[in-house]
Design a protein around this motif. Structure first.
Motif, PDB file in Angstrom:
ATOM      1  N   ILE B 268       0.849  -1.206   0.000  1.00  0.00           N
ATOM      2  CA  ILE B 268       0.000   0.000   0.000  1.00  0.00           C
ATOM      3  C   ILE B 268       0.879   1.248   0.000  1.00  0.00           C
ATOM      4  O   ILE B 268       0.577   2.244  -0.670  1.00  0.00           O
ATOM      5  N   GLU B 269       1.978   1.188   0.734  1.00  0.00           N
ATOM      6  CA  GLU B 269       2.887   2.325   0.802  1.00  0.00           C
ATOM      7  C   GLU B 269       3.501   2.648  -0.553  1.00  0.00           C
ATOM      8  O   GLU B 269       3.722   3.816  -0.891  1.00  0.00           O
ATOM      9  N   LEU B 270       3.777   1.600  -1.345  1.00  0.00           N
ATOM     10  CA  LEU B 270       4.270   1.825  -2.710  1.00  0.00           C
ATOM     11  C   LEU B 270       3.274   2.670  -3.491  1.00  0.00           C
ATOM     12  O   LEU B 270       3.637   3.646  -4.153  1.00  0.00           O
ATOM     13  N   PHE B 271       2.001   2.273  -3.380  1.00  0.00           N
ATOM     14  CA  PHE B 271       0.963   3.019  -4.073  1.00  0.00           C
ATOM     15  C   PHE B 271       0.846   4.437  -3.511  1.00  0.00           C
ATOM     16  O   PHE B 271       0.753   5.414  -4.253  1.00  0.00           O
ATOM     17  N   LEU B 272       0.864   4.534  -2.162  1.00  0.00           N
ATOM     18  CA  LEU B 272       0.714   5.847  -1.531  1.00  0.00           C
ATOM     19  C   LEU B 272       1.897   6.757  -1.879  1.00  0.00           C
ATOM     20  O   LEU B 272       1.716   7.966  -2.050  1.00  0.00           O
ATOM     21  N   GLY B 273       3.072   6.168  -1.988  1.00  0.00           N
ATOM     22  CA  GLY B 273       4.244   6.966  -2.352  1.00  0.00           C
ATOM     23  C   GLY B 273       4.061   7.600  -3.717  1.00  0.00           C
ATOM     24  O   GLY B 273       4.336   8.800  -3.904  1.00  0.00           O
ATOM     25  N   PHE B 274       3.526   6.816  -4.642  1.00  0.00           N
ATOM     26  CA  PHE B 274       3.231   7.362  -5.971  1.00  0.00           C
ATOM     27  C   PHE B 274       2.141   8.417  -5.872  1.00  0.00           C
ATOM     28  O   PHE B 274       2.238   9.506  -6.429  1.00  0.00           O
ATOM     29  N   MET B 275       1.082   8.067  -5.136  1.00  0.00           N
ATOM     30  CA  MET B 275      -0.069   8.957  -4.975  1.00  0.00           C
ATOM     31  C   MET B 275       0.360  10.323  -4.436  1.00  0.00           C
ATOM     32  O   MET B 275      -0.058  11.370  -4.946  1.00  0.00           O
ATOM     33  N   GLN B 276       1.206  10.299  -3.407  1.00  0.00           N
ATOM     34  CA  GLN B 276       1.621  11.552  -2.776  1.00  0.00           C
ATOM     35  C   GLN B 276       2.502  12.370  -3.718  1.00  0.00           C
ATOM     36  O   GLN B 276       2.390  13.592  -3.785  1.00  0.00           O
ATOM     37  N   ALA B 277       3.366  11.683  -4.473  1.00  0.00           N
ATOM     38  CA  ALA B 277       4.213  12.402  -5.427  1.00  0.00           C
ATOM     39  C   ALA B 277       3.348  13.073  -6.480  1.00  0.00           C
ATOM     40  O   ALA B 277       3.551  14.236  -6.847  1.00  0.00           O
ATOM     41  N   TYR B 278       2.329  12.347  -6.944  1.00  0.00           N
ATOM     42  CA  TYR B 278       1.421  12.882  -7.950  1.00  0.00           C
ATOM     43  C   TYR B 278       0.639  14.060  -7.386  1.00  0.00           C
ATOM     44  O   TYR B 278       0.522  15.115  -8.022  1.00  0.00           O
ATOM     45  N   LEU B 279       0.128  13.874  -6.174  1.00  0.00           N
ATOM     46  CA  LEU B 279      -0.661  14.923  -5.539  1.00  0.00           C
ATOM     47  C   LEU B 279       0.189  16.168  -5.308  1.00  0.00           C
ATOM     48  O   LEU B 279      -0.254  17.298  -5.567  1.00  0.00           O
ATOM     49  N   PHE B 280       1.401  15.952  -4.829  1.00  0.00           N
ATOM     50  CA  PHE B 280       2.304  17.077  -4.562  1.00  0.00           C
ATOM     51  C   PHE B 280       2.543  17.860  -5.847  1.00  0.00           C
ATOM     52  O   PHE B 280       2.455  19.091  -5.880  1.00  0.00           O
TER      53      PHE B 280
END
Lengths: 181, 296
Positions: B268-280
């Motif tokens: 999940i953290e792998l996905f969240l890491g991508f998600m946060q980079a995208y959101l940022f």
């Protein structure tokens, strides 16, 4: 934590940077990445995108140009075809007119020739007739004279009557060819 | 019935046997000294790393230059991204080879998917910054799941603050270069609001543009990475402790479940890491768009 926060007496825990260098390094790294992307990486990408767009547009343009050329050629061909038909008609018409003219000319020449030949023949005949007439007149004169002398030799006493006969005869001779014409 | 037994044998009995064997091998031997949980307990201290090299500027610890694992990670990430992109971008061809599709997809994900969609006309000049920031955030997020490092760099708030400082500077500079010094007025004076509301709106807009935005950018990225890493630590360290240090069989099995869940949390953290980079990156783009727009 930091000496700065002593007046606040609040422990920010992990929300407090360990030291100011973390922020400085963070700024340097982020700015460095920004600079390197702007200077060395994105220009390569943008150049590639532009070249690709230019090639695609160029291809479309080339196709459009070829299409236009084909269209122009077709129009030209049609025009040529139409003008060739017209030309043929014109040539045919001209030939017809020429032929008529030639025939007319030939007829006129033939007529003229015929007229000339007829005229020549007439002139010749006239000349021959005139010559024959003159010759005959001379001969008739001498024959008549001979005849007359013979007649005269036999009956000269009737001199006045003989002269009258001769004159009458000559007058007839003179009148006769005019009657023949 | 035969099928049910076969299914049970395959999916219940065999894994249970394997797990039991592992537990027997890993659990403490009877009478063995065990490590108390307090010594391995995951917590805030897991985000403090010893210095590899340090240099002191005066008495205050706050000015103490400490080079440690997160700092090395950050620099390694930046250098790796730049080296990779510089080498790869020099080999770009108009007609792409197979590897280039992936690279172009990644680059275009930000260029078209974020920058062009949000900024519209004139987006090209912001693309380098946005792509660079995206990959810097992404790689450092994924360092949390990278087996050699297992630490997301942005869960150290100082680095996140530095990153956001650059982002803040960037969008203010973009606004100033677009509007001149009038930008500050454009940014804080909303259009289409009655004049009598100005005393209320303008302070709020100042707060929103120049305080809340950088603050939320920092806290969101830091908080997600910090909490995610802590969750992974709780499941993996806690589960591991229950398996290897507890003498209770029940705890051993529970530890195994926790460890398995830890692996799930890492995914999940792998996905969240991508998600946060995208959101940022997307929020940064939105702030730039707000700064350069004329119809605020």
């Amino acid at each position: 934590m930091s000496v700065w926060l002593y007046p606040l007496e609040v422990n920010f825990g992990p929300l407090m940077p360990h030291n100011v260098w973390e922020i400085i390094i963070g700024v340097i790294v982020a700015a460095g990445v920004w600079f390197a992307f702007a200077k060395f990486i994105s220009p390569n990408f943008e150049k590639m995108y532009q070249e690709r767009a230019a090639q695609i547009e160029g291809g479309i343009e080339l196709a459009e140009k070829a299409q236009g050329e084909v269209e122009a050629l077709r129009t030209q061909y049609k025009e040529q075809l139409a003008s060739a038909g017209g030309e043929a008609n014109a040539i045919r018409d001209a030939a017809r007119i020429d032929a008529a003219a030639i025939v007319e000319n030939a007829r006129r020449q033939a007529d003229a020739e015929a007229a000339r030949i007829v005229e020549q023949a007439r002139t010749q005949i006239e000349a021959e007739r005139a010559a024959t007439s003159a010759e005959l007149r001379g001969e008739v004169g001498s024959l008549a004279t001979q005849l007359a002398s013979k007649i005269v030799g036999e009956a000269l006493e009737d001199d006045a009557r003989a002269r009258r006969t001769v004159d009458q005869f000559l007058g007839q001779l003179a009148n006769e060819p005019q009657k023949g014409e | 019935m035969k099928g049910l037994f076969a299914g049970l044998a395959k999916f219940v009995v065999a894994p249970a046997a394997v797990i039991t064997l592992l537990i027997v091998w890993l659990r403490p031997a009877p009478g063995q000294e065990t490590v108390p949980f307090e010594e391995v307990e995951p917590g805030v201290h897991d985000f403090d790393f010893p210095a590899i090299w340090e240099f002191s500027f005066g008495d205050s610890e706050f000015f103490h230059l400490t080079i440690n694992k997160p700092m090395v990670q950050l620099i390694v990430a930046a250098v790796a991204i730049l080296v990779f992109f510089i080498i790869a971008s020099k080999k770009l061809r108009v007609v792409p080879k197979k590897w280039q599709f992936g690279l172009e997809y990644a680059y275009d994900f930000i260029r078209s998917g974020v920058a062009r969609d949000i900024l519209g006309h004139g987006y090209e000049k912001h693309v380098p910054f946005l792509v660079g920031i995206f990959f810097l955030v992404l790689v450092n997020n994924w360092f949390g799941e990278f087996f050699l490092l297992m630490f997301p760099t942005w869960s150290t708030i100082g680095f996140t603050m530095g990153l956001v400082a650059v982002v803040f500077f960037y969008y203010v500079a973009a606004g100033v270069s677009e509007h001149g010094l009038k930008y500050f007025a454009v940014q804080v004076v909303p259009s289409g609001v009655p004049l009598w509301l100005y005393p209320l709106i303008i302070p709020l807009e100042i707060l929103s543009s120049f305080v809340t935005r950088p603050l939320t950018l920092t806290i969101r990225l830091f908080g997600n990475m910090f909490a995610g890493h802590l969750a992974v630590l709780v499941f993996v360290v806690g589960g591991g402790w229950l398996i290897t240090e507890s003498s209770s069989w029940l705890y051993n099995y529970a530890g195994f479940g926790a460890f398995a869940l830890g692996l799930l949390v890492i995914a999940i953290e792998l996905f969240l890491g991508f998600m946060q980079a995208y959101l940022f990156t997307m929020l940064t783009t939105t702030y730039i768009a707000g700064a350069v727009s004329h119809g605020h």
